[in-house]
Scaffold this motif. Sequence first.
Motif, PDB file in Angstrom:
ATOM      1  N   ARG A 235      40.183  48.408  56.892  1.00  0.00           N
ATOM      2  CA  ARG A 235      39.467  47.521  55.984  1.00  0.00           C
ATOM      3  C   ARG A 235      39.297  48.155  54.609  1.00  0.00           C
ATOM      4  O   ARG A 235      39.380  47.478  53.584  1.00  0.00           O
ATOM      5  N   LEU A 236      39.049  49.430  54.575  1.00  0.00           N
ATOM      6  CA  LEU A 236      38.881  50.115  53.293  1.00  0.00           C
ATOM      7  C   LEU A 236      40.195  50.115  52.496  1.00  0.00           C
ATOM      8  O   LEU A 236      40.186  49.962  51.267  1.00  0.00           O
ATOM      9  N   MET A 237      41.325  50.257  53.188  1.00  0.00           N
ATOM     10  CA  MET A 237      42.611  50.233  52.490  1.00  0.00           C
ATOM     11  C   MET A 237      42.926  48.824  51.972  1.00  0.00           C
ATOM     12  O   MET A 237      43.463  48.661  50.870  1.00  0.00           O
ATOM     13  N   ILE A 238      42.555  47.812  52.749  1.00  0.00           N
ATOM     14  CA  ILE A 238      42.718  46.431  52.269  1.00  0.00           C
ATOM     15  C   ILE A 238      41.867  46.223  51.022  1.00  0.00           C
ATOM     16  O   ILE A 238      42.318  45.641  50.027  1.00  0.00           O
ATOM     17  N   ALA A 239      40.633  46.725  51.083  1.00  0.00           N
ATOM     18  CA  ALA A 239      39.725  46.591  49.940  1.00  0.00           C
ATOM     19  C   ALA A 239      40.301  47.271  48.704  1.00  0.00           C
ATOM     20  O   ALA A 239      40.240  46.730  47.593  1.00  0.00           O
ATOM     21  N   LYS A 240      40.856  48.456  48.891  1.00  0.00           N
ATOM     22  CA  LYS A 240      41.417  49.210  47.762  1.00  0.00           C
ATOM     23  C   LYS A 240      42.568  48.441  47.111  1.00  0.00           C
ATOM     24  O   LYS A 240      42.654  48.348  45.864  1.00  0.00           O
ATOM     25  N   ASN A 241      43.445  47.865  47.921  1.00  0.00           N
ATOM     26  CA  ASN A 241      44.585  47.121  47.389  1.00  0.00           C
ATOM     27  C   ASN A 241      44.159  45.837  46.689  1.00  0.00           C
ATOM     28  O   ASN A 241      44.674  45.490  45.620  1.00  0.00           O
ATOM     29  N   LYS A 242      43.213  45.132  47.284  1.00  0.00           N
ATOM     30  CA  LYS A 242      42.714  43.899  46.665  1.00  0.00           C
ATOM     31  C   LYS A 242      42.005  44.204  45.348  1.00  0.00           C
ATOM     32  O   LYS A 242      42.126  43.463  44.368  1.00  0.00           O
ATOM     33  N   LEU A 243      41.258  45.302  45.326  1.00  0.00           N
ATOM     34  CA  LEU A 243      40.508  45.660  44.123  1.00  0.00           C
ATOM     35  C   LEU A 243      41.450  46.027  42.975  1.00  0.00           C
ATOM     36  O   LEU A 243      41.158  45.731  41.813  1.00  0.00           O
ATOM     37  N   GLU A 244      42.566  46.647  43.297  1.00  0.00           N
ATOM     38  CA  GLU A 244      43.532  47.027  42.264  1.00  0.00           C
ATOM     39  C   GLU A 244      44.036  45.791  41.506  1.00  0.00           C
ATOM     40  O   GLU A 244      44.157  45.798  40.275  1.00  0.00           O
ATOM     41  N   ILE A 245      44.290  44.725  42.229  1.00  0.00           N
ATOM     42  CA  ILE A 245      44.753  43.481  41.618  1.00  0.00           C
ATOM     43  C   ILE A 245      43.661  42.895  40.726  1.00  0.00           C
ATOM     44  O   ILE A 245      43.915  42.465  39.600  1.00  0.00           O
ATOM     45  N   LEU A 246      42.438  42.921  41.231  1.00  0.00           N
ATOM     46  CA  LEU A 246      41.298  42.392  40.477  1.00  0.00           C
ATOM     47  C   LEU A 246      41.042  43.223  39.224  1.00  0.00           C
ATOM     48  O   LEU A 246      40.771  42.681  38.138  1.00  0.00           O
ATOM     49  N   TYR A 247      41.170  44.533  39.353  1.00  0.00           N
ATOM     50  CA  TYR A 247      40.967  45.444  38.213  1.00  0.00           C
ATOM     51  C   TYR A 247      41.961  45.141  37.092  1.00  0.00           C
ATOM     52  O   TYR A 247      41.589  45.057  35.909  1.00  0.00           O
ATOM     53  N   THR A 248      43.213  44.982  37.443  1.00  0.00           N
ATOM     54  CA  THR A 248      44.254  44.713  36.443  1.00  0.00           C
ATOM     55  C   THR A 248      43.972  43.413  35.691  1.00  0.00           C
ATOM     56  O   THR A 248      44.093  43.343  34.466  1.00  0.00           O
ATOM     57  N   LYS A 249      43.553  42.391  36.431  1.00  0.00           N
ATOM     58  CA  LYS A 249      43.250  41.099  35.819  1.00  0.00           C
ATOM     59  C   LYS A 249      42.074  41.199  34.852  1.00  0.00           C
ATOM     60  O   LYS A 249      42.117  40.693  33.725  1.00  0.00           O
ATOM     61  N   VAL A 250      41.015  41.885  35.263  1.00  0.00           N
ATOM     62  CA  VAL A 250      39.794  41.959  34.449  1.00  0.00           C
ATOM     63  C   VAL A 250      39.989  42.870  33.238  1.00  0.00           C
ATOM     64  O   VAL A 250      39.483  42.585  32.152  1.00  0.00           O
ATOM     65  N   GLU A 251      40.728  43.973  33.398  1.00  0.00           N
ATOM     66  CA  GLU A 251      40.992  44.855  32.259  1.00  0.00           C
ATOM     67  C   GLU A 251      41.788  44.134  31.174  1.00  0.00           C
ATOM     68  O   GLU A 251      41.529  44.309  29.973  1.00  0.00           O
ATOM     69  N   LYS A 252      42.741  43.320  31.573  1.00  0.00           N
ATOM     70  CA  LYS A 252      43.518  42.534  30.604  1.00  0.00           C
ATOM     71  C   LYS A 252      42.589  41.573  29.859  1.00  0.00           C
ATOM     72  O   LYS A 252      42.654  41.439  28.633  1.00  0.00           O
ATOM     73  N   LEU A 253      41.707  40.927  30.599  1.00  0.00           N
ATOM     74  CA  LEU A 253      40.742  40.000  30.004  1.00  0.00           C
ATOM     75  C   LEU A 253      39.816  40.721  29.032  1.00  0.00           C
ATOM     76  O   LEU A 253      39.523  40.229  27.937  1.00  0.00           O
ATOM     77  N   TYR A 254      39.376  41.916  29.418  1.00  0.00           N
ATOM     78  CA  TYR A 254      38.470  42.706  28.573  1.00  0.00           C
ATOM     79  C   TYR A 254      39.140  43.097  27.248  1.00  0.00           C
ATOM     80  O   TYR A 254      38.533  43.023  26.178  1.00  0.00           O
ATOM     81  N   LYS A 255      40.387  43.501  27.316  1.00  0.00           N
ATOM     82  CA  LYS A 255      41.099  43.947  26.112  1.00  0.00           C
ATOM     83  C   LYS A 255      41.399  42.795  25.154  1.00  0.00           C
ATOM     84  O   LYS A 255      41.531  42.992  23.949  1.00  0.00           O
ATOM     85  N   GLU A 256      41.485  41.591  25.689  1.00  0.00           N
ATOM     86  CA  GLU A 256      41.865  40.443  24.867  1.00  0.00           C
ATOM     87  C   GLU A 256      40.672  39.635  24.363  1.00  0.00           C
ATOM     88  O   GLU A 256      40.841  38.769  23.508  1.00  0.00           O
ATOM     89  N   SER A 257      39.470  39.927  24.896  1.00  0.00           N
ATOM     90  CA  SER A 257      38.313  39.063  24.622  1.00  0.00           C
ATOM     91  C   SER A 257      37.213  39.789  23.861  1.00  0.00           C
ATOM     92  O   SER A 257      37.065  41.016  23.968  1.00  0.00           O
TER      93      SER A 257
END
Length: 525
Positions: free
Chosen positions: A456-478
């Motif tokens: 479960r922790l490895m699933i969480a880590k992989n899912k979080l990586e996708i979420l991190y990439t999306k939010v960092e892009k949003l942060y840099k553009e907004s």
Amino acid sequence: MIITDYLVIGSGVAGLTFAVKMGEKFPNKTVTIITKGDEDESNTKYAQGGVAVVLNKEEDSFQKHIQDTLIAGDGLCDEAVVEMVVNEGPKRFNELITWGANFDTNTAGKFDLGKEGGHSEYRVVHHKDITGYEIERALLQRIHQLKNTKLLPHHFSIDLITEPQVTSIEKKQTRCYGAYVLNEKSGTILTIKADNTILASGGIGKVYGHTTNPIIATGDGIAMAYRAKALIKDMEFVQFHPTVLYNKEGGSSFLISEAVRGFGAYLRDKKGHRFMLDYDTRAELASRDIVSQSIDKELKKSGDSCVFLDCTHLDIIAFQKHFPTIYEKCKSLSIDVAKDWIPVVPASHYLCGGIVVDKYGKTTIQNLFCCGETSRTGLHGANRLASNSLLEALVYAHNIFKFLSENNSPYLPVDIPEWNDEGVLINKETEVIDNCLKELQTLMRDYAGIVRSNSRLMIAKNKLEILYTKVEKLYKESKVTTALCELRNMINVAYLIINQSIERKENRGGFFNVDNTTNQVCKLV
């Protein structure tokens, strides 16, 4: 640019205690406190139980309190820190009284001491069931009397200012020069330059969604310190409070204080079985990790949504006197405590880890100090003993004050640039932020909650990586907003919790991984 001697980020008991002490002793120095909500909005405000402190030397002792703390911390407390905090307790408590805080007394005129889970004696001083609120009131009243202390509500700290942002003399150690701060009312971003910065920004409860914390508890201080390369430790030890009023909707939930179980309430399943006796000889007064894990196990076994807290056998008149807020809250939901069981579930409550500090509250970044829940002092180890948090905040705020009173920081000429958001756009897609937040909270509850596993922790880590990439892009553009920055901070915090959970190979205190074979949950003691 605002220039101040001391910048305090957070307006709970930790930050305000430091500010009062510094403001009183040095009237010619300036103290600036920023907080992203109203001035009194903090985890302190919602602390029901009280302050654990040894006052009755005939029946209690420092050694007993030390031992109870060490047992709760499950072998991971720093014993020297525990001794220091417990021994300092009465002095720091008496200062609260000097500042005007009121605490309940009994018919003999002595403090009415409560007993909570993990404590061997009655030692919790309280103000009914709103102790934190009363302490906050007294501290704010004192703050407003100090002319050299300024409190700025609705000011959100975006990031700490360190070497990468400034031009300064030769770098020997990463140093903090203040923070970039968003004025939430005007939308402008301030540069606050400070000789010393104190992080006292509270906990991380909102990362899990279902929490006893207010909505402002988004781990901002820890995330900022992490991005500034401070040492962060023990993030896997998230304490879940066992008895939170069951709320189908989730979100911030109402806490049913540990003191209610100390008062004699029983935990039962829907059939009436008092199940805690199956797990621990201390039953309902076992430490929070054991009670929370036991409830989690019962719910998974039964498929039920909640268990129940039974107060029907108690003196209800005395209950109303001790817990008026809890009584009225239940009444507003058509729960008659005298006749009905209170539906409860565990919810995220307190972070035992955080930014690593020494006994003076110094972080690994020069001129950056930390106290309160944001810090990792070594007091709590793997699991905080009930009502030790306000005590820790008082002691470490004093230690930071004492250190800075005796050690002047040499002035360093620096050129701090203003915040640059050229080329970014105002983001009107608030639904994107809301959806990402819900996704994060569901991820953390499902994969990094009370009971964890390697897969479960490895699933969480992989899912979080996708979420991190999306939010960092949003942060840099907004253009920055509080909601966007909070989401970014919570993702940083979630990363730390997940990764440090993966690294821990044994179960201790509030951390339980089914794939670890040591220190299994719910052993009889």
